[in-house]
Motif scaffolding. Sequence first.
Motif: not given
Length: 305
Positions: A185-190, A192-194, A164-169
Amino acid sequence: MITRNDRQVSDRRAEKEAIEREIKGIRRAVLIVNTRSRRGAANWSEAKEQLLQAGIVLDGVYPVRNAEKLPDIVRDEIAKGQKLIIVGGGDGTVSSVARHFRDRGVVLGLLPLGTANSFARALGIPLDLQGAIDVLVDGKVADVDLGTINESHFVNGSSIGMPLIVGRATPHVLKKYFGRAAYALVAAGKFLRFKPFLCVVTASGVEHVFEALDVRIASGGYQGGVLVAREAKPDDGTIMVQILTGPSKWTMAKEWGRRAFGAPFGAANTVCLKAPEFLIDTDPSQHVSVDGEVITQTPVHARSC
């Protein structure tokens, strides 16, 4: 002995056969395409031409850029007595209009023009335009379950956690140009903070408590275009809650890596529960998406209808 349920099944089968005969007899439809979906703008005109070449008379063609207008257009066409309404778009598009077809004797025809097209994959609908149109012309009418999260309907699945976090971003323009790779691509950035979260799932009065990394509420087996819940069926009257468990987000990285190569989630890290309805809560509260669109936060009531 013929039971009441047997009669209901028989009546529904007869109704579907009658609708199918009517649609194939009149060969008329309405085409509505969400041009904001990944392939919508590029393909709506070709879809129109291919349908006409297949002998389908189009009583209306709606290339729609403002997705908020889609439900109103569908509702108006149903009120006019249309029997086949062809909708082009992705999972979010289908989810936004599906409730209007419930118990109406109107068929939703699908052209999968989105990014992941998980609902089309679950139903076995070809993802290429010509293949999907062939199904519309020669296929059969089928019943599928409609799920709800609180008062919002879904046709494929709902998620809580990292997907969800990835899809939203993930911005629309990134999905348009990179397709499903945009999510990676977005998941790689999200990533580490999960952080994992506590999840309580209640079914038939029994509570199940997990340290969760990812929760999927599924009517269909696909998420983000990847088969993640083989046990979920879109037509068996139940929904499935699949919980990826564990205290470390690296478990999630490993499991989603397995999925990227077509392997199932490891049984040791996955719990699957099936029932007609569930209550789901988390600590801390988490956002909940329906077919890729964030609509609420936990706690939620999920059911098949």
